[in-house]
Motif scaffolding. Structure first.
Motif, PDB file in Angstrom:
ATOM      1  N   THR A 129     -23.538 -17.164  31.171  1.00 51.89           N
ATOM      2  CA  THR A 129     -22.601 -16.825  32.512  1.00 51.89           C
ATOM      3  C   THR A 129     -22.251 -18.078  33.051  1.00 51.89           C
ATOM      4  OG1 THR A 129     -24.351 -16.212  33.782  1.00 51.89           O
ATOM      5  CG2 THR A 129     -23.649 -14.427  32.428  1.00 51.89           C
ATOM      6  N   SER A 173     -21.854 -19.462  36.481  1.00 51.68           N
ATOM      7  CA  SER A 173     -22.540 -19.191  37.659  1.00 51.68           C
ATOM      8  C   SER A 173     -21.896 -19.304  39.141  1.00 51.68           C
ATOM      9  CB  SER A 173     -23.945 -20.072  37.720  1.00 51.68           C
ATOM     10  OG  SER A 173     -23.606 -21.264  37.936  1.00 51.68           O
ATOM     11  N   ASN A 233     -18.076 -19.241  41.356  1.00 47.17           N
ATOM     12  CA  ASN A 233     -16.877 -18.379  41.893  1.00 47.17           C
ATOM     13  C   ASN A 233     -15.583 -19.271  41.598  1.00 47.17           C
ATOM     14  OD1 ASN A 233     -18.458 -16.170  42.798  1.00 47.17           O
ATOM     15  ND2 ASN A 233     -18.884 -17.089  44.849  1.00 47.17           N
ATOM     16  N   PRO A 234     -14.611 -18.737  40.917  1.00 41.79           N
ATOM     17  CA  PRO A 234     -13.750 -19.783  40.709  1.00 41.79           C
ATOM     18  C   PRO A 234     -12.729 -20.040  41.906  1.00 41.79           C
ATOM     19  CG  PRO A 234     -13.217 -17.250  39.997  1.00 41.79           C
ATOM     20  CD  PRO A 234     -14.731 -17.301  40.435  1.00 41.79           C
ATOM     21  N   THR A 250      -5.510 -14.705  34.621  1.00 40.48           N
ATOM     22  CA  THR A 250      -5.391 -13.854  35.949  1.00 40.48           C
ATOM     23  C   THR A 250      -5.305 -15.016  37.073  1.00 40.48           C
ATOM     24  OG1 THR A 250      -7.872 -14.148  36.498  1.00 40.48           O
ATOM     25  CG2 THR A 250      -6.775 -12.175  35.257  1.00 40.48           C
ATOM     26  N   ASP A 298      -7.448 -16.370  38.843  1.00 43.90           N
ATOM     27  CA  ASP A 298      -8.578 -17.145  38.751  1.00 43.90           C
ATOM     28  C   ASP A 298      -8.720 -18.135  37.491  1.00 43.90           C
ATOM     29  OD1 ASP A 298      -9.825 -15.680  40.974  1.00 43.90           O
ATOM     30  OD2 ASP A 298     -10.679 -14.217  39.786  1.00 43.90           O
ATOM     31  N   ASN A 299      -7.870 -18.039  36.633  1.00 40.14           N
ATOM     32  CA  ASN A 299      -8.039 -18.964  35.266  1.00 40.14           C
ATOM     33  C   ASN A 299      -6.664 -19.162  34.766  1.00 40.14           C
ATOM     34  OD1 ASN A 299      -7.446 -16.287  34.152  1.00 40.14           O
ATOM     35  ND2 ASN A 299      -9.391 -16.013  33.206  1.00 40.14           N
ATOM     36  N   GLY A 303     -11.329 -12.932  29.967  1.00 35.83           N
ATOM     37  CA  GLY A 303     -11.969 -12.299  31.313  1.00 35.83           C
ATOM     38  C   GLY A 303     -12.794 -13.542  32.053  1.00 35.83           C
ATOM     39  N   ASP A 304     -13.866 -13.076  32.824  1.00 39.63           N
ATOM     40  CA  ASP A 304     -14.473 -13.902  33.475  1.00 39.63           C
ATOM     41  C   ASP A 304     -15.331 -14.913  32.640  1.00 39.63           C
ATOM     42  OD1 ASP A 304     -16.678 -12.468  32.290  1.00 39.63           O
ATOM     43  OD2 ASP A 304     -17.584 -11.425  34.181  1.00 39.63           O
ATOM     44  N   LYS A 305     -15.205 -15.191  31.467  1.00 44.06           N
ATOM     45  CA  LYS A 305     -15.665 -16.114  30.486  1.00 44.06           C
ATOM     46  C   LYS A 305     -14.928 -17.270  30.891  1.00 44.06           C
ATOM     47  CE  LYS A 305     -18.533 -13.247  27.695  1.00 44.06           C
ATOM     48  NZ  LYS A 305     -18.974 -12.869  26.525  1.00 44.06           N
ATOM     49  N   LYS A 310     -13.001 -19.626  34.023  1.00 42.22           N
ATOM     50  CA  LYS A 310     -12.964 -19.831  35.489  1.00 42.22           C
ATOM     51  C   LYS A 310     -12.440 -21.279  35.851  1.00 42.22           C
ATOM     52  CE  LYS A 310     -16.729 -16.517  36.821  1.00 42.22           C
ATOM     53  NZ  LYS A 310     -18.076 -16.634  37.330  1.00 42.22           N
TER      54      LYS A 310
END
Length: 746
Positions: free
Chosen positions: A80, A82, A84-85, A590, A592-593, A668-670, A672
């Motif tokens: 993961t 670790s 925050n973007p 998004t 964030d990325n 997704g969140d992979k 950032k």
């Protein structure tokens, strides 16, 4: 690289960036018959990876680990990210996540020995001193740990090591005084100014040490030295001593002076550095009309055009061989009396031994001549050939791989340049064709191939000629034209190969239609400018070799990520939000990325599956400066086939056009955003210590949009990074650490 400014605004317009591929190589849509079905190739490629991999702690050559967070990995916890973007930023500063610190390590002009004075950064520092200072435009780099004796390689040492670093280009106005900038005349260059610019190119080799938790350059190290655009280099491999390499400097065709426009990089299983010559063509005063018709075909294919060269280095007001060598015209009675062949001695992968400062760099001609963007080593298997992947960074150019003739022997791990002679001077060069069904083939570039031997556009004399003019050979074989292939990288967790395709403003124009692996044409508005068109934001393609064997001649591919802004631009009347998300933002990015123009790409040595992605952008800079993102990609074919429609395609009569492509699973969140740089910069160059606790990245050419007219007015500089105040901006190498001492990113 350095592609952010349109031609009308840039002092240095790369000949390679523009593209000179007018061949009729087939696009994907014209390849209706694939050699094999996607299903059969995929079945073979997903077999078990060989268990005899050797890990040497260098990029692309380490093995093992998880697949970067695959849902199917039940043996170890998935990785993961670790942190925050961070948000997009237009500030003139470096922004990193909470809990991290970014510290300048090595800046333009910094001395590399104890006798060179500190950099004044006002244009008065001498040309001679730049042989012992950090060059400009810090770019690709690699870290090599030092052993306890301090005289050789230890791949595990994270406290003391050598960094080899490219210096791709210069921001000319920041190297000279305001008076010199005002008097600049490309047709009559002052020799001392030319010398400074020449020495600011090339490579740095510097020792760094960690003391009291902080890294610094050891200016007392005997390893420290600069390689510049004037340093003698040896020519090795099949083109050594060839008639096309003969110059007045080296009548026997075995040497040249300098390495130029060094961009991305690579390293080897025997602990040497590979620096790669990218946009070299634009530096030369060409004299194309003085050459034979055959020579003109070759020069034009490589972008050597009738000009004074980007900086007019051939036009020194002081006569001499150092300046004559930039004139590629026919001025003598024979090739050994002039520099008609000088451009043939550039465009190569160049090997540097970090541990032997006196050893001349070696240009490895078996790997082909092009606008090289890196040279990435595949996983190493004892008793098998070594494989290196390379991109040719220009519009509508190709992706290549080299397979050594010799099989890897671990006894060669500490043999330096001698190992390079063994593995890099004899082998087979291939170029990629990507089929419309998601399969692909490697096409051999060999004089024995009928398509090359009988090519009507250019008559190849022999195999050395094929390598010197490998772009023409790739044309003959029908390779696939790509959207500016940049960095390549191998995921050490599973062997998948990645390449960034940064953008292509000509994609969709006549003769450069859409295809499965380059499937987008669209326009994107930018405040105060005409809309950008083509493949505006770029994408990242990946493949898996058949049977997971790097030497295979077939593979399966998909597109890991498509660059795009997260939301449709309301000023762009061609697309509503639904169309934009379905056909342009194909990776569901998004805030964030989201990103544009992927360029640098690198996989962690310490953490298999962790990928770093850097941008060199001009399309999205009204919203954010360039950035560094962290990613945990899955595997080839983890997504789905998608039909993509493009509106207003000039090559299609201004009608809609649809192609089917293969899109990886949405990140997704992979994925950032980890860092945003200062104004006008490119994020590039990346390496880490073997323990993964220090990440090194480069802030290249901050403030590059500053005009010559403003050089005497510091308040009007676009950037003052990193020194702040009224200082001139400087390309800078950063070391990034986690405040709690843990590994970076995960």
């Amino acid at each position: 690289m350095n592609d952010k400014l349109p031609m009308t605004k840039r002092e240095f317009q790369s000949a390679d960036d523009t593209g000179h591929n007018n061949s009729d190589s087939p696009s994907f849509t014209s390849i209706l018959e694939a050699r094999m079905s996607r299903r059969s190739v995929l079945k073979g490629s997903l077999g078990l990876l060989t268990t005899s991999m050797l890990s040497f702690g260098i990029a692309g050559c380490n093995d093992g680990g998880s697949d970067g967070g695959s849902d199917d990995d039940n043996e170890t916890p998935p990785l993961t990210l670790s942190f925050n973007p961070i948000a997009k930023s237009l500030a003139d500063m470096v922004v990193v996540p909470a809990g991290y610190t970014a510290t300048p390590l090595y800046r333009l002009g910094d001395p590399i020995n104890t006798s060179t004075p500190a950099y004044l950064n006002d244009g008065t520092d001498t040309a001679a001193s730049f042989q012992y200072r950090c060059g400009d435009h810090n770019d690709g780099m690699s870290y090599f740990g030092l052993n306890s004796a301090g005289n050789g390689w230890d791949a595990s040492n994270s406290e003391r090591g050598i960094i080899c670093m490219n210096h791709e280009n210069i921001t000319r106005i920041f190297l000279h005084t305001p008076e010199e900038v005002a008097a600049y005349n490309v047709s009559a260059r002052v020799a001392a100014e030319v010398d400074k610019e020449v020495h600011a190119h090339g490579v740095s080799v510097i020792e760094i040490q960690k003391k009291s938790g902080v890294f610094a350059v050891n200016t007392g190290s005997s390893f420290n030295h600069r390689i510049t655009a004037a340093t003698p280099c040896d020519i090795y491999g099949p083109a050594r001593s060839h008639a096309l390499m003969v110059t007045a400097y080296s009548p026997n065709g075995t040497q040249t002076r300098g390495t130029l426009n060094n961009c991305a990089n690579g390293d080897t299983p025997w602990g040497t550095y590979l620096t790669c010559e990218e946009n070299w063509a634009g530096y030369f005063k060409s004299g194309v009309a003085t050459h034979t018709a055959q020579e003109q075909v070759a020069m034009q294919r490589y972008g050597v055009t009738s000009s004074n060269g980007s900086y007019g280095w051939a036009n020194s007001t002081t006569a001499g061989d150092l300046y004559d060598r930039w004139n590629a015209g026919v001025t003598g009675a024979s090739a050994n009396l002039d520099y008609r062949n000088i451009t043939n001695t550039f465009g190569w992968v160049v090997e540097v031994d970090p541990f032997s400062p006196s050893a001349a760099p070696r240009k490895r001609t078996a790997l082909g001549r092009m606008g090289h963007e890196g040279c990435c080593c595949a996983k190493v298997t004892a008793g098998k050939p070594l494989v290196f992947y390379m991109g040719d960074d220009a519009q509508n150019e190709y992706i290549y791989k080299y397979v050594s003739a010799a099989n890897w022997d671990s006894a060669d791990a500490n043999k330096g340049m001698a190992a390079g002679d063994k593995y890099l001077d004899k082998g087979t060069l291939y170029v990629a064709r990507f089929n419309a069904d998601g399969t692909g083939n490697w096409l051999k570039l060999d004089i024995a191939e009928a398509a090359i031997a009988g090519y009507a556009t250019y008559s190849f004399a022999n195999q050395a000629d094929v390598l010197i003019n490998c772009r023409l050979a790739a044309d003959a074989m029908g390779a696939t034209k790509m959207d500016r292939p940049e960095w390549t990288g191998i995921n050490p967790a599973n062997g998948d190969v990645y390449v960034t395709l940064t953008n292509n403003s000509s994609r969709g124009s006549a003769g450069k239609g859409l295809d499965a692996a380059n499937p987008r044409y669209y326009q994107d508005s930018k405040a105060g400018n005409s809309p950008n068109k083509g493949n505006v934001n770029g994408h990242i393609l990946r493949w898996r070799e058949n049977g997971s064997d790097p030497t295979a001649t077939s593979f399966v591919w998909d597109v890991y990520l498509f660059g795009a802004q997260a939301k449709a631009d309301t000023a762009n009347v061609n697309y509503d939000e639904a169309f934009y998300q379905a056909h342009i933002n194909l990776s569901d990015l998004t805030d964030d990325n989201d990103f544009s123009s992927p360029d640098g790409l690198w996989f962690s040595r310490k953490t298999p599956g962790l990928m770093w992605l850097q941008t060199d952008d001009g399309a999205y800079t009204d919203m954010t400066n360039c950035m560094l993102l962290a990613a945990l990609p899955g595997t080839v074919s983890d997504g789905a086939a998608v039909a993509v429609t493009s509106k207003v395609v000039p090559a299609n009569g201004d009608a809609d056009q649809s192609v089917t492509t293969y899109v990886g699973k949405a990140p997704g969140d992979k994925l950032k955003r980890f860092l945003v740089g200062p104004k006008g910069c490119e994020l590039t160059g990346i390496t880490e210590t073997p323990d993964g606790k220090a990440l090194f990245v480069n802030i290249q050419h901050p403030g590059e949009n500053t005009t010559a007219a403003n050089i005497g007015t510091p308040a009007n500089y676009e950037s003052h990074y990193p020194d702040g105040g009224t200082a001139r901006p400087r390309s800078t190498t950063l070391v990034i650490t986690r405040n709690d001492g843990g590994p970076v990113g995960v």
